[in-house]
Design a protein around this motif. Structure first.
Motif, PDB file in Angstrom:
ATOM      1  N   ALA A  65      32.617  67.229  32.379  1.00 39.86           N
ATOM      2  CA  ALA A  65      33.393  66.249  33.128  1.00 39.86           C
ATOM      3  C   ALA A  65      34.837  66.736  33.217  1.00 39.86           C
ATOM      4  O   ALA A  65      35.306  67.536  32.399  1.00 39.86           O
ATOM      5  N   ALA A  66      35.569  66.235  34.220  1.00 43.79           N
ATOM      6  CA  ALA A  66      36.922  66.731  34.474  1.00 43.79           C
ATOM      7  C   ALA A  66      37.960  66.047  33.591  1.00 43.79           C
ATOM      8  O   ALA A  66      37.813  64.885  33.210  1.00 43.79           O
ATOM      9  N   ASN A  67      39.000  66.827  33.264  1.00 45.86           N
ATOM     10  CA  ASN A  67      40.249  66.317  32.709  1.00 45.86           C
ATOM     11  C   ASN A  67      40.074  65.519  31.412  1.00 45.86           C
ATOM     12  O   ASN A  67      40.158  64.300  31.379  1.00 45.86           O
ATOM     13  N   LEU A  68      39.823  66.249  30.322  1.00 42.74           N
ATOM     14  CA  LEU A  68      39.813  65.647  28.992  1.00 42.74           C
ATOM     15  C   LEU A  68      41.260  65.386  28.581  1.00 42.74           C
ATOM     16  O   LEU A  68      42.035  66.325  28.369  1.00 42.74           O
ATOM     17  N   GLN A  69      41.653  64.122  28.491  1.00 44.19           N
ATOM     18  CA  GLN A  69      43.052  63.768  28.234  1.00 44.19           C
ATOM     19  C   GLN A  69      43.222  63.136  26.862  1.00 44.19           C
ATOM     20  O   GLN A  69      42.466  62.251  26.464  1.00 44.19           O
ATOM     21  N   LEU A  70      44.240  63.624  26.132  1.00 50.67           N
ATOM     22  CA  LEU A  70      44.608  63.065  24.835  1.00 50.67           C
ATOM     23  C   LEU A  70      45.950  62.362  24.969  1.00 50.67           C
ATOM     24  O   LEU A  70      46.881  62.887  25.588  1.00 50.67           O
ATOM     25  N   THR A  71      46.063  61.166  24.392  1.00 55.48           N
ATOM     26  CA  THR A  71      47.279  60.363  24.479  1.00 55.48           C
ATOM     27  C   THR A  71      47.721  59.937  23.074  1.00 55.48           C
ATOM     28  O   THR A  71      47.136  60.350  22.070  1.00 55.48           O
ATOM     29  N   GLN A  72      48.739  59.060  23.031  1.00 55.48           N
ATOM     30  CA  GLN A  72      49.219  58.558  21.744  1.00 55.48           C
ATOM     31  C   GLN A  72      48.133  57.848  20.949  1.00 55.48           C
ATOM     32  O   GLN A  72      48.184  57.795  19.713  1.00 55.48           O
ATOM     33  N   ALA A  73      47.140  57.337  21.638  1.00 53.89           N
ATOM     34  CA  ALA A  73      46.020  56.719  20.926  1.00 53.89           C
ATOM     35  C   ALA A  73      45.260  57.752  20.107  1.00 53.89           C
ATOM     36  O   ALA A  73      44.569  57.405  19.136  1.00 53.89           O
ATOM     37  N   ASN A  74      45.412  59.039  20.466  1.00 49.82           N
ATOM     38  CA  ASN A  74      44.724  60.109  19.750  1.00 49.82           C
ATOM     39  C   ASN A  74      45.598  60.792  18.712  1.00 49.82           C
ATOM     40  O   ASN A  74      45.113  61.188  17.649  1.00 49.82           O
ATOM     41  N   PHE A  75      46.901  60.976  19.021  1.00 49.08           N
ATOM     42  CA  PHE A  75      47.741  61.765  18.117  1.00 49.08           C
ATOM     43  C   PHE A  75      49.045  61.073  17.699  1.00 49.08           C
ATOM     44  O   PHE A  75      49.883  61.686  17.036  1.00 49.08           O
ATOM     45  N   THR A  76      49.283  59.835  18.056  1.00 46.80           N
ATOM     46  CA  THR A  76      50.485  59.056  17.737  1.00 46.80           C
ATOM     47  C   THR A  76      51.735  59.669  18.373  1.00 46.80           C
ATOM     48  O   THR A  76      52.402  59.054  19.193  1.00 46.80           O
ATOM     49  N   SER A  77      52.066  60.897  17.980  1.00 47.87           N
ATOM     50  CA  SER A  77      53.196  61.618  18.569  1.00 47.87           C
ATOM     51  C   SER A  77      52.973  63.100  18.309  1.00 47.87           C
ATOM     52  O   SER A  77      52.102  63.493  17.522  1.00 47.87           O
ATOM     53  N   LEU A  78      53.781  63.930  18.968  1.00 42.81           N
ATOM     54  CA  LEU A  78      53.679  65.366  18.735  1.00 42.81           C
ATOM     55  C   LEU A  78      55.044  66.014  18.844  1.00 42.81           C
ATOM     56  O   LEU A  78      55.976  65.480  19.454  1.00 42.81           O
ATOM     57  N   THR A  79      55.150  67.197  18.232  1.00 39.04           N
ATOM     58  CA  THR A  79      56.343  68.034  18.347  1.00 39.04           C
ATOM     59  C   THR A  79      55.908  69.402  18.852  1.00 39.04           C
ATOM     60  O   THR A  79      54.732  69.778  18.760  1.00 39.04           O
ATOM     61  N   THR A  80      56.880  70.149  19.386  1.00 34.07           N
ATOM     62  CA  THR A  80      56.557  71.471  19.906  1.00 34.07           C
ATOM     63  C   THR A  80      57.399  72.536  19.234  1.00 34.07           C
ATOM     64  O   THR A  80      58.611  72.372  19.042  1.00 34.07           O
TER      65      THR A  80
END
Length: 410
Positions: free
Chosen positions: A94-109
């Motif tokens: 399926a197209a476009n597997l999207q991860l959001t704050q519901a998955n990772f809370t926040s992120l840094t780079t």
């Protein structure tokens, strides 16, 4: 009736519902091609062994009927997904597997990392060899919409080949998306065999050649400087073949033509191991499932089916010689990976085609001869089929020989 001009026609194809069920009507797709043999029907010639007293020969007979075909193409996004799927014997995700704050809370780079505050990238479906995009990063907008090649994944961190803007402030307003669809070799018992009907229609004669029960068996991707990515395909059929008369042709109704522009080598990246190569002079990769139609004793002139073999993957590349690192990898039998990313010439987010091979060793590294003429010394590297295997690294890796990802959703 006038003669057929060599350019004034087309080939189209459509998947069948099963063996022995030719496809027709709407829903076919035009094969965008630059040449190739196309469909070819052959018959075995059976000679008579009769010894005649007049010194002449008795006319022989026709034997079994065979069909095969090959086409050359310029690779474009959306033009060849069905053929790739058929050779891989898998199914596009399926197209476009999207991860959001519901998955990772926040992120840094970091310079080459995306660090999750919570949630495991591995558990959430991030795999080495994928292409992902960050979107809606508010404080590091330069990171948005770049195609990011995943080179490593852990329980907290995604490592990418591209250089990111470092931002240690947790971002709570962004998404991380695996763009488009992914195709891998399926697991045991899940291989999908697909049969196709191929029609080659000529406008001037208003006639068609039709081959059904055909199986796409191989594809070859080739790159050279100042060129387009070329894509060669081949198929094998059971021998089912019909020349359709004028009035019965074309068989397919309004086949659709994809609209993607050809991909240029100058906009492609080739990563071998942990290095983006900037000195390649040639590259090709072939994936082949070796289809064959057997000879049988039967009242029918056709084979009962097309039989596939195990998938093989072969690669060749030539590059400018600057060190002996690849020779050392050859000596040490170092496992390597390869990632090809070809992007369209457009502003970000760029549509792309991605091909990843995760587990192989080199088969030879050969230097060119010394010469009096000016120019660089080169080395030719080959990877034979025996040295490419399924990637059995484990978590964070797809258990596949080849992985393809395309940015188009359908």
């Amino acid at each position: 009736m006038g003669y057929q001009e060599q350019w004034n026609g087309y080939a189209a194809f459509k998947v069948q519902s099963g063996l022995g069920v030719p496809a027709s009507g709407s829903g076919a797709k035009v094969i965008r091609q630059t040449g190739g043999q196309g469909i070819r029907m052959t018959k075995a010639s059976i000679g008579s062994k009769e010894i005649r007293r007049d010194g002449m020969s008795t006319r022989g007979r026709h034997g079994l009927q065979k069909t095969a075909g090959s086409y050359s193409h310029e690779l474009s996004i959306g033009g060849f997904d069905d053929m790739m799927e058929a050779v891989m014997r898998g199914t596009w995700s399926a197209a476009n597997l999207q991860l959001t704050q519901a998955n990772f809370t926040s992120l840094t780079t970091g310079a080459n990392t995306i660090v999750f505050t919570s949630g495991s990238p591995i558990s959430l479906g991030v795999k080495v060899g994928d292409v992902w995009r960050l979107t809606n990063q508010a404080t590091s907008t330069a990171n948005n919409n770049i195609n990011l090649r995943v080179t490593g994944v852990s329980s907290t961190t995604v490592t990418v080949a591209e250089t990111l803007v470092v931002n240690v402030v947790p971002d709570t307003s962004c998404e991380l998306t695996r763009t488009g669809r992914v195709l891998v070799n399926p697991g045991p018992g899940n291989l999908v065999k697909r049969y196709f009907t191929i029609e080659e229609y000529e406008y001037d004669t208003d006639q068609s050649e039709v081959s059904s029960d055909a199986v796409w068996g191989s594809y070859k991707l080739t790159m050279a400087p100042n060129g387009l990515l070329t894509f060669d395909t081949s198929l094998v059929g059971t021998g089912q073949f019909d020349p359709l008369a004028s009035g019965a042709s074309p068989m397919f109704t309004s086949p659709a033509t994809s609209t993607g522009v050809p991909l240029a080598v100058v906009e492609a990246k080739v990563r071998l191991g942990g290095t983006d190569l900037v000195d390649l002079t040639s590259f090709d990769i072939t994936v082949d499932i070796k289809p064959s139609s057997p000879d049988v004793i039967s009242p029918s002139p056709y084979a009962p089916d097309v039989f596939n073999g195990s998938e093989t993957v072969m690669m060749n590349m030539t590059m400018l010689r600057k060190d002996l690192l690849l020779l050392a990898d050859f000596v040490d039998e170092t496992p390597l990976s390869l990632h090809v990313l070809a992007e369209e010439n457009e502003s970000a987010p760029k549509d792309f085609f991605s091909l990843f091979v995760g587990n192989f060793t080199l088969g030879s590294v050969d230097k060119s001869a010394l010469a009096k003429e000016g120019g660089p010394r080169t080395q030719s590297v080959s990877v034979p089929a025996d040295l490419v295997g399924v990637d059995n690294t484990g978590a964070g890796y797809d258990a596949t020989q080849v992985k393809i990802q395309v940015s188009n959703a359908t």
